[in-house]
Design a protein around this motif. Structure first.
Motif, PDB file in Angstrom:
ATOM      1  N   VAL A 100       5.409  -5.617  12.204  1.00 42.37           N
ATOM      2  CA  VAL A 100       4.784  -4.645  11.305  1.00 42.37           C
ATOM      3  C   VAL A 100       5.769  -4.358  10.185  1.00 42.37           C
ATOM      4  CG1 VAL A 100       3.813  -2.339  11.085  1.00 42.37           C
ATOM      5  CG2 VAL A 100       3.448  -3.644  13.181  1.00 42.37           C
ATOM      6  N   LEU A 121       4.377   0.329   6.568  1.00 46.67           N
ATOM      7  CA  LEU A 121       2.955   0.666   6.645  1.00 46.67           C
ATOM      8  C   LEU A 121       2.159  -0.156   5.636  1.00 46.67           C
ATOM      9  CD1 LEU A 121       3.424   4.482   7.093  1.00 46.67           C
ATOM     10  CD2 LEU A 121       2.067   3.063   8.618  1.00 46.67           C
ATOM     11  N   GLN A 167       1.148  -6.526   8.350  1.00 42.09           N
ATOM     12  CA  GLN A 167       1.706  -7.078   9.573  1.00 42.09           C
ATOM     13  C   GLN A 167       1.609  -8.592   9.500  1.00 42.09           C
ATOM     14  OE1 GLN A 167      -0.520  -5.430  12.834  1.00 42.09           O
ATOM     15  NE2 GLN A 167      -2.377  -6.560  12.377  1.00 42.09           N
ATOM     16  N   LYS A 202      -3.657   4.871   6.845  1.00 42.69           N
ATOM     17  CA  LYS A 202      -3.113   3.683   7.500  1.00 42.69           C
ATOM     18  C   LYS A 202      -2.190   4.195   8.593  1.00 42.69           C
ATOM     19  CE  LYS A 202      -1.913   0.031   5.067  1.00 42.69           C
ATOM     20  NZ  LYS A 202      -1.285  -0.853   4.047  1.00 42.69           N
ATOM     21  N   TRP A 203      -2.185   3.508   9.721  1.00 40.05           N
ATOM     22  CA  TRP A 203      -1.309   3.979  10.786  1.00 40.05           C
ATOM     23  C   TRP A 203      -0.892   2.851  11.701  1.00 40.05           C
ATOM     24  CZ3 TRP A 203      -6.506   4.007  11.329  1.00 40.05           C
ATOM     25  CH2 TRP A 203      -7.051   3.741  12.588  1.00 40.05           C
ATOM     26  N   VAL A 204       0.240   3.078  12.355  1.00 39.15           N
ATOM     27  CA  VAL A 204       0.725   2.204  13.418  1.00 39.15           C
ATOM     28  C   VAL A 204       0.527   2.962  14.718  1.00 39.15           C
ATOM     29  CG1 VAL A 204       2.679   0.936  14.372  1.00 39.15           C
ATOM     30  CG2 VAL A 204       2.416   1.132  11.889  1.00 39.15           C
ATOM     31  N   LEU A 220      -1.378  -2.275  13.370  1.00 34.65           N
ATOM     32  CA  LEU A 220      -1.437  -1.590  12.079  1.00 34.65           C
ATOM     33  C   LEU A 220      -2.901  -1.522  11.670  1.00 34.65           C
ATOM     34  CD1 LEU A 220      -0.154  -0.409   9.472  1.00 34.65           C
ATOM     35  CD2 LEU A 220       0.002  -2.767   8.625  1.00 34.65           C
ATOM     36  N   TRP A 221      -3.406  -0.312  11.472  1.00 32.98           N
ATOM     37  CA  TRP A 221      -4.823  -0.109  11.204  1.00 32.98           C
ATOM     38  C   TRP A 221      -5.015   0.656   9.899  1.00 32.98           C
ATOM     39  CZ3 TRP A 221      -7.361  -2.996  14.499  1.00 32.98           C
ATOM     40  CH2 TRP A 221      -6.846  -3.198  15.789  1.00 32.98           C
ATOM     41  N   GLU A 222      -6.193   0.561   9.353  1.00 40.71           N
ATOM     42  CA  GLU A 222      -6.516   1.269   8.112  1.00 40.71           C
ATOM     43  C   GLU A 222      -8.004   1.581   8.088  1.00 40.71           C
ATOM     44  OE1 GLU A 222      -5.814   0.836   3.275  1.00 40.71           O
ATOM     45  OE2 GLU A 222      -5.550  -0.914   4.569  1.00 40.71           O
TER      46      GLU A 222
END
Length: 934
Positions: free
Chosen positions: A589, A592, A595, A791-793, A812-814
């Motif tokens: 990752v 932010l 990835q 956005k987050w891990v 890692l998402w958004e």
């Protein structure tokens, strides 16, 4: 030329082609469709409705269809009969259709067949009645019209369909129910063109040992008739078995033994085709093909359901035949989509709630592999002993040869008359089990909506095979996945558990043509699905997929010392894992931002038999710990992904340290302070922070002249705790610290403004012994209207509840901001929902109109919450969990969610409130956060 005219011309061409074909192939079974084959390919008929919208005016309507969806009549939900504020539509629909009958059909038998019409149906050909009125809205019926048609001429078909029945028990069973009630000819209508001597019934009972039994009934059997059966694998021309009668007049049963067969089961749905050939003096008179599978069904007393000698655990769901735009008139695409989504969730079974399905749905269950519980209607009241035997006969004769159908349901929740049960086995030569959804009867317990750990000598505590035919009632975002892991583990502790069926597959929100196309789920009566009305996936979809995956990765601890070995469990019923695969991937990752995939490998699994667990070496590279997380995907023998798990390799504090504190990455500034009117102003470089000296709360953040509205925290969530003292000091490194002490939790907390301008927060962990905690942590405020996305891990992309943590995986998402109310916001239904809890928090970037705010965690196992999901106006208490009041929260514990009928505390240990445990000297993990506004 309009589309309807073109459609009718094409239909006529099709009929002419079919007629020509019929004269060339007189011995084969033939269908000539008068309607379309399904809801996606309809034929317009003349139509008029007696009441409601467009009443008393002849126009046209597509057939098959439900007339409400085409602007006719009245919409009603099944509860409307007891609602004085609703108009109960009791209209009648009148249909007319012209069709040609070629002259060379003389001497043949011509049947007109209706696959389904709601409900009382009168049929006339050329003004003459075809026979008695059919009653029952979900069943095939037919008439012999050979003597009524005009050969070589046009014929007129007239159909009168009453939305409500003259038989009170039909209305109680079908019309006064917890589902939408519609009117119309909603399944196909066709002609069967048959030689005078033909098979009137072909029933097959093909056992898993290759034994083949068939019941053959012949209309007008000729002299010296014989029947020959040729058996082939479906799709093959090679005959693998022949069975032949000496003289059909000697009996209607024909049996044999076929060697080397492959059995049918949902994991390997092997199908065969039997060609039944009626012969006279060695000449073929008639032939018809039937698809079937070799399989044996047993219900063993105090044991369970067995198919092909293997004990079955049903991982199932209830399914209404429904689509928003077409009601109960469905297409091939609708059926296929539903089955593929069920199989994507790793389901092996489906219950037909609360009526038999389309013929084509069962064809697809046969070929794709699903166990089916086939149900006659009767929501909570049953048919009488006049209509009941007829609809049971119609159901069995239509569906009995499908290998997927392994159980008959006699109604639902009281929708039966026990006197009618005998007719199932009167007509079913396989003698399948007959069950009663919600009863202990006939050797199985199907109790609905059981509470966790419920029952005395029943269910998980009983000796009778138990299989709730409805459980985990999934109103809005409750039920389904929430609590399923607890229930499933509890079920498995009893050796007679047989699985269960979730309520329900999809939200039944119908398009209201009387309300400009609005989607209507009738309050909270019909939004109970794992999926939205157009099959939008809710979070529980992935929870179910993980829990019911037939390949399971047992729990392990992933860190830099991991030896690369995991335990794989085979939860299939019939299949080894020898042709299955795992694929692992290692990802890094990059802050932010993005990835990247570093390594991957496919591993062919060994011969792990059903029920076995074996150790597998992943053969990770030596430097695997240079990556951030590991994902493992399991694939079946067809390459279908069963589930993908992922685990972080490093702790949150390691990730934060790498991103925030790399050498020489922080600019050093002179920290300035100003205390005025009970507020402390701290400036470090271009960052300025304001703190309330009574509460210790952050009240304002400023970057140069730019204001961030992130404020009003830390507010303690989940406990009554008062701030007892606030003071500030400068530490040895020149940073300013604001200290707070609390009466209960968290006892102590500290803000630190670093000389670099970075803001950090740290509080003690939970160290108390009180209980009854819904959630625990701290919150901040930020104006919702200024948020653009996140956005987050951590685990994602779906939100979680305390009792629904599975189905969300690390990465890692958004997602963009949305205000979806699960199962309600049909005008703008966006998944995954933005609001709610998210697990395994490492870092996040809140994207706002004021700029991006990055927050990093130094605490393992933390949750973060983004605002509170709005409750739909018809939510019940079980699906309105208590939530932290703040906008953005960081939490040790989150709240669970219940279901439509009860709160989460009734749904298992993970739904219970939390309790603190502590001892003097404990050092539990506290909350450690870094806030970066730069």
């Amino acid at each position: 030329m309009n589309s309807n005219t073109l459609k009718n011309i094409l239909t006529s061409v099709f009929l002419i082609f079919s007629f020509l074909h019929s004269s060339l192939a007189q011995v084969d079974y033939q269908r000539i469709y008068l309607s379309g084959k399904d809801a996606s390919q309809t034929v317009d008929w003349e139509f008029m409705v007696s009441d409601g919208r467009k009443a008393d005016t002849w126009s046209t309507i597509p057939v098959p269809s439900n007339w409400e969806l085409h602007g006719f009549g009245t919409y009603n939900y099944g509860h409307d009969h007891k609602n004085a504020d609703r108009v109960l539509g009791t209209e009648t629909g009148f249909y007319k259709h012209a069709f040609e009958v070629p002259s060379d059909w003389r001497g043949k038998t011509i049947n007109i067949v209706f696959e389904g019409a709601m409900t009382d149906t009168k049929v006339k050909i050329n003004g003459k009645s075809t026979g008695e009125i059919h009653q029952g809205g979900f069943y095939r019926f037919n008439y012999d019209i050979s003597k009524l048609v005009n050969y070589g001429k046009s014929n007129t078909l007239e159909v009168e369909v009453n939305k409500h029945s003259a038989n009170a028990s039909v209305n109680r069973a079908e019309r006064e129910a917890d589902f939408w009630i519609f009117g119309g000819i909603f399944r196909p209508v066709y002609l069967e063109v048959l030689p005078n001597a033909h098979f009137s019934r072909l029933a097959i009972d093909a056992k898993s040992d290759g034994t083949f039994n068939s019941l053959i009934e012949i209309n007008n059997p000729p002299k010296n008739a014989k029947v020959k059966i040729e058996i082939r694998e479906k799709g093959s021309d090679l005959v693998i078995g022949n069975i032949e009668s000496a003289d059909i007049s000697e009996g209607s049963w024909l049996s044999g033994k076929i060697e080397g067969i492959k059995t049918w089961n949902p994991e390997h749905p092997h199908l065969y085709e039997a060609s039944f050939i009626l012969m006279q003096n060695e000449n073929i008179v008639f032939q018809k093909k039937e698809t079937f599978g070799f399989r044996t069904v047993e219900l063993r007393e105090q044991d369970g359901f067995y198919v092909n000698g293997k004990r079955v655990v049903f991982k199932g769901v209830n399914r209404h035949s429904f689509y928003p735009n077409t009601g109960r008139a469905l297409s091939e695409a609708n059926h296929l989509e539903d089955i593929l989504l069920m199989k994507e969730m790793n389901m092996n079974a489906v219950r037909m709630s609360h009526y038999p399905p389309d013929e084509r749905f069962l064809d697809l269950c046969d070929s794709l592999g699903l166990f089916v519980l086939d149900e006659v209607a009767g929501w909570q009241q049953g048919y009488d002993t006049e209509v009941g035997p007829k609809i049971i006969k119609a159901t069995v004769l239509k569906d009995a040869n499908h290998p997927s159908v392994i159980i008959w349901d006699h109604g639902n929740e009281g929708g039966w008359d026990f006197e009618n049960e005998k007719w199932f086995h009167e007509y079913d030569i396989q003698k399948r089990p007959v069950i009663y959804p919600w009863l202990v009867r006939n050797g199985v317990d199907t109790y609905h909506y059981l509470r966790y750990n419920a029952g005395i000598q029943r269910l998980t505590h009983g000796q009778i095979p138990f299989m709730p035919t409805e459980f985990m009632h999934g109103l809005y975002d409750g039920g389904h996945g929430a609590g399923l892991d607890d229930y499933w583990h509890a079920f498995k502790r009893n050796p007679v558990y047989s699985g269960g069926f979730l309520w329900v597959f999809a939200d039944e929100a119908v398009v209201r043509t009387d309300r400009d196309g609005e989607l209507d789920a009738d309050g909270n009566h019909a939004p109970d699905g794992i999926l939205g009305p157009y099959k939008e996936k809710e979070g529980s979809f992935y929870t179910i997929k993980e829990i019911w995956s037939p390949i399971q990765v047992q729990t392990f601890n992933l860190n830099a010392n991991f030896d690369g070995e995991i335990l794989i469990e085979n939860q299939y019923t019939y299949s080894s894992l020898v042709d299955c695969k795992l694929e692992w991937k290692l990802f890094s990752v990059n802050g932010l931002e993005s990835q990247s995939e570093n390594h991957k490998k496919v591993i062919n699994l060994p011969d792990i038999l059903p029920g076995e667990t074996k150790r597998i070496d992943l053969d990770l590279p030596d430097n695997f710990d240079q990556s951030d997380y590991l994902s493992i995907s399991a694939y079946d023998w067809n390459g279908k992904e069963l589930y993908t798990w992922s685990w972080p390799i490093h702790s949150p504090i390691d990730f934060a340290a790498r991103e925030l504190f790399e050498p020489n990455s922080s600019e050093m500034n002179m920290v300035q302070m100003e205390e005025e009117n009970g507020q402390l102003k701290i400036q470090a470089g271009e960052m300025t922070y304001f703190f309330n000296l009574e509460t210790g709360n952050l009240t304002k953040v400023q970057k140069g002249t730019k204001l961030f509205s992130f404020a009003n925290g830390p507010t303690v969530e989940g406990m009554d705790s008062q701030v007892e003292k606030v003071y500030w000091e400068m530490d040895e490194e020149g940073s300013i610290q604001v200290h707070m002490s609390y009466s209960t939790y968290p006892k102590k907390a500290t803000w630190t403004v670093n000389s670099s301008g970075l803001l950090s927060f740290e509080s003690n962990g939970p160290a108390f012994g009180s209980g009854g905690i819904d959630f625990l942590g701290i919150s901040f405020s930020y104006p919702e209207e200024k948020v653009k996305g996140v956005k987050w891990v951590g685990d994602g992309p779906y939100r979680v509840w305390k009792n629904r943590l599975k189905g969300a995986e690390f990465g890692l998402w958004e997602k963009a901001y949305n205000n979806t109310m699960t199962g309600y916001s049909y005008d703008n239904l966006i998944y995954p929902e933005f609001k709610g809890y998210h697990a395994n928090f490492y870092a996040m970037e809140l994207q706002t109109e004021e700029g991006n705010i990055q927050i990093y965690s130094g605490t393992p196992g933390m949750f973060f919450k983004l605002y509170n999901p709005e409750n739909p106006p018809h939510a019940t208490p079980g699906v309105t969990p208590k939530m932290p009041k703040g906008d953005i929260s960081f939490l040790h514990q989150i709240s669970p969610i219940g279901n439509k009928f009860s709160g989460p505390e009734t749904m298992g240990p993970s739904g219970e409130k939390g309790s603190g445990v502590s001892h003097t000297g404990d050092t539990p993990f506290g909350i450690k956060l870094w806030f970066d506004f730069k």
